[in-house]
Enzyme design. Structure first.
Site, PDB file in Angstrom:
ATOM      1  N   HIS A 252      -7.624   7.222  -0.060  1.00 43.48           N
ATOM      2  CA  HIS A 252      -6.312   6.549  -0.355  1.00 43.48           C
ATOM      3  C   HIS A 252      -6.289   5.124   0.685  1.00 43.48           C
ATOM      4  O   HIS A 252      -5.709   4.087   0.293  1.00 43.48           O
ATOM      5  CB  HIS A 252      -5.339   7.350   0.152  1.00 43.48           C
ATOM      6  CG  HIS A 252      -4.027   6.890   0.051  1.00 43.48           C
ATOM      7  ND1 HIS A 252      -3.655   6.072  -1.141  1.00 43.48           N
ATOM      8  CD2 HIS A 252      -3.053   6.783   1.123  1.00 43.48           C
ATOM      9  CE1 HIS A 252      -2.249   5.786  -0.775  1.00 43.48           C
ATOM     10  NE2 HIS A 252      -1.972   6.451   0.413  1.00 43.48           N
TER      11      HIS A 252
ATOM     12  N   HIS B 184       0.830  -1.022  -0.034  1.00 43.10           N
ATOM     13  CA  HIS B 184      -0.010   0.051  -0.134  1.00 43.10           C
ATOM     14  C   HIS B 184       0.782   1.166   0.103  1.00 43.10           C
ATOM     15  O   HIS B 184       1.817   1.316   0.960  1.00 43.10           O
ATOM     16  CB  HIS B 184      -0.884  -0.046   1.029  1.00 43.10           C
ATOM     17  CG  HIS B 184      -1.691   1.280   1.203  1.00 43.10           C
ATOM     18  ND1 HIS B 184      -1.804   2.076   2.410  1.00 43.10           N
ATOM     19  CD2 HIS B 184      -2.746   1.613   0.488  1.00 43.10           C
ATOM     20  CE1 HIS B 184      -2.603   3.127   2.226  1.00 43.10           C
ATOM     21  NE2 HIS B 184      -3.318   2.682   1.129  1.00 43.10           N
ATOM     22  N   SER B 185       0.550   2.283  -0.880  1.00 48.41           N
ATOM     23  CA  SER B 185       1.332   3.361  -0.824  1.00 48.41           C
ATOM     24  C   SER B 185       2.720   3.397  -1.069  1.00 48.41           C
ATOM     25  O   SER B 185       3.350   2.668  -1.957  1.00 48.41           O
ATOM     26  CB  SER B 185       0.942   4.316   0.232  1.00 48.41           C
ATOM     27  OG  SER B 185       1.075   5.594   0.016  1.00 48.41           O
ATOM     28  N   TYR B 186       3.430   3.748   0.218  1.00 53.55           N
ATOM     29  CA  TYR B 186       4.859   3.796   0.200  1.00 53.55           C
ATOM     30  C   TYR B 186       5.287   2.212  -0.071  1.00 53.55           C
ATOM     31  O   TYR B 186       6.494   1.921  -0.415  1.00 53.55           O
ATOM     32  CB  TYR B 186       5.563   4.230   1.434  1.00 53.55           C
ATOM     33  CG  TYR B 186       6.675   3.668   1.925  1.00 53.55           C
ATOM     34  CD1 TYR B 186       7.969   4.103   1.289  1.00 53.55           C
ATOM     35  CD2 TYR B 186       7.033   2.696   2.612  1.00 53.55           C
ATOM     36  CE1 TYR B 186       9.227   3.750   1.441  1.00 53.55           C
ATOM     37  CE2 TYR B 186       8.226   2.190   3.162  1.00 53.55           C
ATOM     38  CZ  TYR B 186       9.527   2.589   2.583  1.00 53.55           C
ATOM     39  OH  TYR B 186      10.595   2.367   3.003  1.00 53.55           O
TER      40      TYR B 186
ATOM     41  N   GLY C 266       4.705   0.275  -2.133  1.00 52.71           N
ATOM     42  CA  GLY C 266       5.113  -0.118  -3.542  1.00 52.71           C
ATOM     43  C   GLY C 266       6.582  -0.263  -3.813  1.00 52.71           C
ATOM     44  O   GLY C 266       7.077  -0.958  -4.381  1.00 52.71           O
TER      45      GLY C 266
END
Length: 222
Positions: free
Chosen positions: A204, A76-78, A80
C-alpha cells in the site's frame, strides 16, 4: 513544468513524499507535500472540530496562497477524499489533474468509513484517550501520529461533477498482504475510458515500496 500538490494518507505527514518531491523538483516541476491539520508536525491542532472539511480547506488554502493554477493533486489512501473535495471546491483553473494512489475515490455523500471494509472500520474505532483520533497502526513509520476521527466519518458533499478536471489517474497497489479495500474501485475504473489506471507490484505504501514506478507515472501525468 507542472505543479504537484501531494496529500498523505492517514496518520502520515508531508514527510512521506520527501523523496518523491525531490525527484520531481530535480526534473523541473514544483512539488508541495502537505501535512493535514491535526497530524504529524500539526498534531497540536488536533481537536473534535478537525474533520474532512478542514483537510479540504488545507489544500484549497495552499492553492490560493501560493497562487497555484493547473495543479495536479495527488492523494494517497485517505488523501483521495481530500483531493476530490478540493478539486470540487477550488476554482476550475486551479486544478487540471487528479492522481489517486491506492486511494478511495468518493462520490457525493460518501465517507471514508462507508468506502472501506470492516477490517479498516475496526481500526478506525481504536481511538486515543481523547476520542478525537484513530491510533496509527504498529507497523507504520515511527513518525506516524493519530488521525482525526471526524475526517473519516464525515460524508463528502460535492457541488459539481468535476468535468473541468482533464486527467484522472488511479494507481493500484497489487501487492497487498491479504485483501485490498481498493480492488473494487480499481476494477471499476480500469473499464472507464475517462480514467487512466496503473497496477503496480507494491504494498500500500507506494511512495516507499515503488518510488520509481510512482515517479514514472507522475512524470507521464505531467
Amino acid at each position: 513544468m507542472s505543479t504537484f500538490v501531494l496529500i498523505p494518507g492517514m496518520c502520515h505527514g508531508g514527510w512521506c513524499f520527501d523523496e518523491l518531491a525531490e525527484q520531481l523538483r530535480s526534473r523541473g516541476h514544483r512539488a508541495y507535500p502537505l501535512t493535514l491539520t491535526g497530524i504529524a508536525e500539526r498534531s497540536h491542532l488536533l481537536g473534535g472540530g478537525v474533520n474532512l472539511d478542514t483537510h479540504i480547506q488545507d489544500v484549497t488554502g495552499v492553492l490560493t496562497a501560493e497562487n497555484i493554477t493547473e495543479a495536479i493533486l495527488v492523494g494517497h489512501s485517505y488523501g483521495g477524499m481530500v483531493i476530490t473535495g478540493a478539486a470540487d471546491r477550488a476554482p476550475a483553473e486551479r486544478v487540471r489533474g487528479l492522481v489517486y494512489l491506492d486511494a478511495v475515490v468518493p462520490g457525493d455523500g460518501d465517507s471514508c468509513w462507508s468506502l472501506v471494509t470492516e477490517q479498516e472500520r475496526r481500526w478506525y474505532v481504536d481511538v486515543v484517550d481523547s476520542g478525537y483520533a484513530t491510533r496509527p497502526l504498529p507497523f507504520f513509520d515511527p513518525r506516524a501520529t493519530a488521525h482525526p476521527l471526524a475526517s473519516l466519518l464525515q460524508p463528502l458533499r460535492l457541488t459539481g461533477d468535476l468535468a473541468h478536471v482533464r486527467r484522472r489517474e488511479y494507481v493500484y497497489a497489487a501487492g497487498w498482504d491479504g485483501e485490498s479495500p481498493f480492488t473494487p474501485v480499481y476494477e471499476r475504473l480500469r473499464h472507464d475510458p475517462s480514467w487512466t489506471t496503473h497496477a503496480v507490484d507494491s504494498a500500500h505504501n507506494l511512495m516507499r515500496d515503488a518510488p520509481q514506478d510512482l515517479l514514472r507515472i507522475l512524470l507521464d501525468a505531467a
